[in-house]
Each structure stands twice: as C-alpha cells, then as structure tokens.
Scaffold this active site. Structure first.
Site, PDB file in Angstrom:
ATOM      1  N   ASP A   7      -4.000  39.146  80.035  1.00  0.00           N
ATOM      2  CA  ASP A   7      -3.305  38.528  81.209  1.00  0.00           C
ATOM      3  C   ASP A   7      -4.220  37.308  81.870  1.00  0.00           C
ATOM      4  OD1 ASP A   7      -1.263  37.642  82.612  1.00  0.00           O
ATOM      5  OD2 ASP A   7      -1.299  39.546  84.045  1.00  0.00           O
TER       6      ASP A   7
ATOM      7  N   ASN B  83       8.569  36.609  76.751  1.00  0.00           N
ATOM      8  CA  ASN B  83       7.906  35.471  76.782  1.00  0.00           C
ATOM      9  C   ASN B  83       8.635  34.330  76.320  1.00  0.00           C
ATOM     10  OD1 ASN B  83       4.510  36.954  76.229  1.00  0.00           O
ATOM     11  ND2 ASN B  83       5.561  36.441  78.131  1.00  0.00           N
TER      12      ASN B  83
ATOM     13  N   TRP C 209      -5.904  30.841  84.701  1.00  0.00           N
ATOM     14  CA  TRP C 209      -7.255  30.371  84.189  1.00  0.00           C
ATOM     15  C   TRP C 209      -7.527  28.612  84.150  1.00  0.00           C
ATOM     16  CZ3 TRP C 209      -9.108  27.404  80.325  1.00  0.00           C
ATOM     17  CH2 TRP C 209     -10.727  27.544  80.046  1.00  0.00           C
TER      18      TRP C 209
ATOM     19  N   ARG D  62      -0.896  25.092  81.131  1.00  0.00           N
ATOM     20  CA  ARG D  62      -1.169  26.383  80.672  1.00  0.00           C
ATOM     21  C   ARG D  62      -1.554  26.725  79.109  1.00  0.00           C
ATOM     22  NH1 ARG D  62       1.331  29.979  83.842  1.00  0.00           N
ATOM     23  NH2 ARG D  62       1.767  31.206  81.932  1.00  0.00           N
TER      24      ARG D  62
HETATM   25  C1  FPP Z   1      -0.213  36.183  79.387  1.00  0.00           C
HETATM   26  O1  FPP Z   1      -1.061  35.218  80.477  1.00  0.00           O
HETATM   27  C2  FPP Z   1      -0.590  35.931  78.088  1.00  0.00           C
HETATM   28  C3  FPP Z   1       0.323  35.832  77.226  1.00  0.00           C
HETATM   29  C4  FPP Z   1       1.642  35.548  77.423  1.00  0.00           C
HETATM   30  C5  FPP Z   1      -0.351  35.270  75.924  1.00  0.00           C
HETATM   31  C6  FPP Z   1      -1.199  35.785  75.556  1.00  0.00           C
HETATM   32  C7  FPP Z   1      -1.728  35.007  74.130  1.00  0.00           C
HETATM   33  C8  FPP Z   1      -2.974  34.868  73.884  1.00  0.00           C
HETATM   34  C9  FPP Z   1      -4.192  35.425  74.729  1.00  0.00           C
HETATM   35  C10 FPP Z   1      -3.355  34.067  72.531  1.00  0.00           C
HETATM   36  C11 FPP Z   1      -3.439  35.138  71.599  1.00  0.00           C
HETATM   37  C12 FPP Z   1      -3.698  34.326  70.390  1.00  0.00           C
HETATM   38  C13 FPP Z   1      -3.765  35.176  69.269  1.00  0.00           C
HETATM   39  C14 FPP Z   1      -4.190  34.260  68.026  1.00  0.00           C
HETATM   40  C15 FPP Z   1      -3.022  36.476  69.057  1.00  0.00           C
HETATM   41  P1  FPP Z   1      -0.322  34.537  81.389  1.00  0.00           P
HETATM   42  O2  FPP Z   1       0.045  33.173  80.716  1.00  0.00           O
HETATM   43  O3  FPP Z   1       1.236  35.155  81.772  1.00  0.00           O
HETATM   44  O4  FPP Z   1      -1.235  34.248  82.580  1.00  0.00           O
HETATM   45  P2  FPP Z   1      -0.840  34.170  84.114  1.00  0.00           P
HETATM   46  O5  FPP Z   1      -0.303  35.467  84.538  1.00  0.00           O
HETATM   47  O6  FPP Z   1      -1.936  33.892  84.754  1.00  0.00           O
HETATM   48  O7  FPP Z   1       0.218  32.959  84.117  1.00  0.00           O
END
Ligand code: FPP
Length: 248
Positions: free
Chosen positions: A28, A76, A33, A41
C-alpha cells in the site's frame, strides 16, 4: 492495530530469530508516494513494482517459505481506466519477465483470485507461469490478483454446497479444514505475519479466513520506499510477539 514505528533493537538480527513460515504483504501507498512527488499514480505503481521485485528476491534469499502479496483486489477495478491499464501493463511485464528470465529460479509462482476477469493474454501468462514453476522447490509466491477474501469465501461455499447437493458430502462433515481446503491457498499454511506499509490500519479484504491468527505489523513507510531493512524490522517485531492462538 497500532502503527509500528520502532526500529529493530540493534542487538537483534535475522540470525537470532525464528522466521515466520508464511508472510503476507499489503503493498500500500503507491498513490501517496507519487502524489508527494507531483507524479501520476501510475508512477507510484511502477516504483511499487520495483520494490515488489526486490522484496520477493529478498524473502526468497532469507528463507521465507510462502509469500503472499496483494497486487490487485476485486475492488481495484473501480479505479480510473488509465490506472487500471497501467497496473495491467506492470503485471504483463513482470509475468513476461518471469517466464523468460527466471528459468533457473527456485520460486513457485501461484495466483490467488479470480483470473477470469483478466485479458486472455494475461490469463495465459498466469497459466504459463504456474505451469513452468510448479515443480520448483523454493519459496511459494502467491500473487493475489483480482482477489478478495469475501469473494474467495463465497466461491468456497458454492463449491461445498454443490458437493452437498449432489450427495458427495454430508453437510454435518463440513468443518474448518474443509473450508480451508476450498480456498485458493489450499494445502498452504496460514499466514503468520501480515505486513501493511503506509500506516493504514485495515485488513482490506486480504486473506480474511487465513489471517485469523496472523500477527499484523503496520509500518509507517510507503510501499515504493520499503527496503530490506524494513522487512527485517517487521520480521524482528513478529519474532518478539507472543502468539497464543486463543490460549493463555
Ligand atoms: C495500493 O496502493 C496498491 C495497489 C492497488 C497496487 C499494488 C501493485 C503494485 C505494487 C505493483 C505490483 C506489480 C507486480 C508486478 C505484481 P494505492 O495505490 O492504493 O496507494 P494509496 O493508498 O497511497 O493511494
């Protein structure tokens, strides 16, 4: 669940502790970031995918037996189209790379979630990665993609109910083990430790059944910034917990 901010005590290292067998990670903080840097994003997800590669390798090297990462939830899909497309590209890149570059790897790749929602191309890459890695003897990497703990339980209940309706099983024989055996993680130990970077105190529908006795370590670091030393800190914090499984 309190945010875990402590640094590992200097006298403790991984050599001094018993590692958890199964670790789950809710990756997360990619969006935050990127926002902090004035980037889209999708740039956060690209950085997060690099962290994912690094931490998978690290967990395999230090001897973790099962690692489950939450890459894409059933919820998602509600994100803007360009963000979903960016994530699909990252999955495709990684799964293509895993097929071509990791031929001598020991990691077993397994997917948890409903893969039918993905494109044919991605679906095929998932099947091929599972097939090519299934006889390896190293860490099992569960990639949770289009995964939701509730959806997983619904699917298990449907399968069990169908067997009961057809007379294959007696409803009175349904027990916890039978439910575990109808989940995507069947045959695997439950997670001992679940790490959530980015400071959020939520389970977010991750491994709902399997996490009944997992230790949660919530860390105040965004996933793209997560380093090997943060993994060590979580493992050391886990080792200090006194797990009682409901006993005393
Ligand atoms: C949550 O952070 C993250 C996700 C919904 C996606 C996670 C995916 C990756 C780390 C890439 C993985 C890649 C592979 C190749 C498996 P968020 O976007 O909800 O963050 P936020 O809460 O800060 O908005």
């Amino acid at each position: 669940m309190a945010i875990f901010k402590k640094k590992p005590e200097p006298e403790l290292s991984l050599a001094d502790i018993i590692l958890p067998e199964h670790v789950g990670i809710i990756m997360d903080g990619n969006g935050r970031w990127a926002k902090k840097r004035g980037l889209p994003r999708s740039a956060g997800h690209t950085a997060g995918a690099q962290t994912f590669r690094k931490i998978v390798r690290y967990c395999s090297n230090i001897g973790i037996k099962y690692l489950t990462v939450y890459a894409f939830s059933t919820e998602n899909w509600r994100r803007p189209n360009d963000e979903v497309s960016a994530l699909m590209r990252l999955f495709k890149d990684y799964l293509t790379e895993a097929l071509s570059d990791f031929k001598d790897d020991s990691i077993v790749i397994h997917f948890i979630g409903d893969r039918n929602a993905f494109s044919d191309e991605l679906h095929e890459l998932m099947d091929d990665n599972e097939e090519i890695s299934k006889d390896r003897d190293g860490m099992v990497l569960n990639l949770a993609m289009n995964y939701g703990g509730r959806a997983e339980l619904v699917s298990a209940v449907r399968e069990i109910a169908a067997k009961a309706a057809s007379g294959e099983l007696d409803p009175s024989s349904i027990d916890e083990q039978m439910i575990s055996d109808h989940l995507y993680t069947k045959g695997q130990p439950d997670p001992d430790l679940i790490i959530r970077p980015s400071g959020e105190n939520r389970t977010s529908n991750f491994l709902l059944w399997q996490s009944a006795y997992a230790e949660y370590v919530i860390m105040d670091v965004l996933w793209p910034d997560f380093k090997e030393k943060d993994m060590d800190a979580a493992l050391i914090e886990y080792a200090k917990r006194n797990r009682r499984f409901g006993g005393v």
